[in-house]
Each structure stands twice: as structure tokens, then as C-alpha cells.
Design an enzyme around this catalytic site. Structure first.
Site, short mmCIF file in Angstrom:
data_model
loop_
_atom_site.label_atom_id
_atom_site.label_comp_id
_atom_site.label_asym_id
_atom_site.label_seq_id
_atom_site.Cartn_x
_atom_site.Cartn_y
_atom_site.Cartn_z
CG ASP A 154 -0.14 4.27 6.79
OD1 ASP A 154 -0.25 4.09 5.59
OD2 ASP A 154 -1.17 4.73 7.35
CG HIS A 155 -0.07 -0.12 4.46
ND1 HIS A 155 -0.79 -1.10 4.90
CD2 HIS A 155 -1.01 0.84 4.70
CE1 HIS A 155 -2.05 -0.80 5.18
NE2 HIS A 155 -1.97 0.34 4.86
CG ASN A 192 -7.88 -1.48 5.11
OD1 ASN A 192 -7.16 -0.88 6.13
ND2 ASN A 192 -8.05 -0.75 4.05
CG ASP A 220 -4.69 -2.22 3.03
OD1 ASP A 220 -4.92 -2.99 3.74
OD2 ASP A 220 -4.62 -0.89 3.00
CD GLU A 267 -4.83 4.24 0.94
OE1 GLU A 267 -5.66 5.38 0.82
OE2 GLU A 267 -4.28 3.81 1.69
CG ASN A 293 -1.87 1.16 1.15
OD1 ASN A 293 -1.45 2.53 0.91
ND2 ASN A 293 -3.01 1.11 1.74
CE1 TYR A 318 -6.85 0.50 1.02
CE2 TYR A 318 -8.40 1.69 -0.33
CZ TYR A 318 -7.48 1.36 1.07
OH TYR A 318 -7.72 2.57 1.77
#
Length: 268
Positions: A258-259, A158, A156, A38, A11, A113
Site C-alpha cells: 500500500d506504500h 506514519n 515510513d 515492515e 515500506n 519504521y
């Protein structure tokens, strides 16, 4: 790098913003295929020339302005999968797929995603959470009817499904990404006929994270991570697995996501 296929999923949290970071990733890890989530770039502005200059001659992508977006960058020839479902009736660029043409034969690759789901884990009061649950249910049903061999799912998702996929199972049970409605649905999707390639190498009893919030001033010290990024494979590909790495150091690169990237190596 071992012989075979090196696959990276990441991501990137804005492709154009982090194109220099992607170049560093490519130079450092030498992947054959990169799956991004993303990307946050509409298709007319996708930096195809820059990626081809990096050696990824085969591209498949689907994006929109400011949100979502997925992309497959490949050194191997690929054929995009056509007529994939428009999940939950939304055209929000969360899934693409392709046949990857390898010397050993084609592999079907899906890049997802999954919706984040907002902050409140209640589908009655939070439409984003309801969308997330419905998305996973629809994808699960679709894969139950689809032929499944030589198939890889990445992205991702989530959702951190296992106790040691989060820094505190007890404290995060009511936090979106680790609630029972999410983890139960993700496990049902996995159990349609896939193997968790990351946990093939790291036992479920060990902590394993791929995401650390920007809110943590010192992410290493606090280590309040979650495993939101996944690589699943069909059982026929398990004998071809040769390695897996979570590239934690990427969290400290300039302008990091952040990933962090996840590498899976195959002897395909």
C-alpha cells in the site's frame, strides 16, 4: 541513472511475499541502496542470498515474525551502527543505522519504521497512540545530542505532516497520521537539524502522497493518499541532491504494497 548515489526507501509490507516485486523494483530503478520497512521476517529467515544475487552484497537488517522489521540493502560497503537506543523500551525492530562508505566519504544512514498508532488519537485511551508520540519524542531528543553532518534519515514515519501531504487536511485532522499532536512532534524532529528532501523538489503547496489504502477499490480515481514515507537530510547534503521520484506506478504492480517506493538521487 545519474552518476552518484540512488537511494530508495519503501515500506514493502512483507519482504518474502514481495521479493519478486523487489526484484522488479531493482531492475526498473537500479538503486544503489534500498531501505525497507515492515519486512516482517525474523533474522534467521531473512533472504540474504536472494538479495546478494541481485547485487546487494552489503546487508544490515533487524526483524521479527509477522510485524515491523527494517533492512538496508547496499551495493556500497556499509558499517552497521552499534548500540542504538531501544526506543520506548521495546525490542520491536523499528530502527537500524549504518555508515555508508562512498568515494566522497561516509554518510550516516538511518532507517525508521515509526509506530502506526492505532485508530484512536487519544494517548489516554489508546496505548498504541501513546507509544507513537513517545517514540517520536525520544528520537527527537536523541538527535538533538547527536553529531549531525552527512546524515540521511529515511523510512515510513506514519505521519503526514503538511496540509498537502493528505487528500483532505480538514477531514483528516482527527485521523491518526495527521493529527496535531503527531504533526507537531514530527516537525520538531525535523527541525532538530534536517531538511525534507522530498519537499525540496515538490513545493509544500502541491499534493504529494506515498500511500493509498487497500480499501480504495480504485486508488487512482479516488486518490485519497497520504505522504507517510520520508527522506530527510542534513543541510550539508542539500547541494548534492539531484532528483526525487515517487514511484506511483508501483501501486499497480502485482501484489503491491500500500506504500510506493521513493527515490532520491545524490551526486555523492
Amino acid at each position: 541513472m545519474p552518476l552518484g548515489m540512488r537511494l530508495v526507501t519503501w515500506n514493502i509490507n512483507s519482504l518474502r511475499l514481495r521479493l519478486p516485486v523487489l526484484e522488479k523494483l531493482d531492475a526498473t530503478l537500479a538503486p544503489d541502496i534500498i531501505c525497507l520497512q515492515e519486512t516482517k521476517v525474523p533474522d534467521p529467515l531473512f533472504p540474504a542470498d536472494a538479495l546478494r544475487n541481485m547485487g546487494f552484497e552489503h546487508l544490515h537488517y533487524k526483524g521479527m515474525k509477522s510485524y515491523n522489521g527494517v533492512a538496508i540493502l547496499s551495493r556500497h560497503p556499509i558499517t552497521p551502527l552499534e548500540k542504538l537506543p531501544d526506543w520506548h523500551g521495546k525490542e520491536d525492530c523499528r530502527h537500524i543505522g549504518a555508515q555508508v562508505h562512498l568515494p566522497s566519504g561516509p554518510v550516516e544512514l538511518h532507517d525508521f519504521y515509526v509506530p502506526a498508532g492505532g485508530d484512536i488519537p487519544d494517548p489516554e485511551t489508546n496505548p498504541k497512540f501513546a507509544h507513537k508520540l513517545a517514540f517520536v519524542e525520544e528520537v527527537t531528543e536523541w538527535f538533538t545530542t547527536r553529531k549531525r553532518d552527512r546524515t540521511v534519515l529515511v523510512g515510513d514515519f506514519n505521519i503526514a505532516p503538511l496540509e498537502h501531504d493528505v487528500w483532505s487536511h480538514k477531514q483528516l485532522l482527527n485521523v491518526v497520521s495527521h493529527t496535531p499532536p503527531e504533526t507537531e512532534r514530527l516537525n520538531a524532529w525535523l527541525n532538530v537539524g534536517f531538511v525534507d528532501a522530498m519537499r525540496h523538489f515538490v513545493p509544500a503547496s502541491e499534493k504529494l502522497y506515498t500511500w493509498w489504502s487497500y480499501r480504495n477499490r480504485d486508488w487512482k480515481k479516488s486518490n485519497r493518499g497520504r505522504r507517510l514515507d520520508h527522506v530527510w537530510i542534513t543541510p550539508d547534503l542539500v547541494p548534492d541532491l539531484t532528483g526525487m521520484t515517487v514511484v506511483r506506478e508501483a501501486r499497480d504492480w502485482d501484489t503491491p504494497s500500500d506504500h510506493v517506493p521513493v527515490i532520491v538521487d545524490f551526486s555523492l
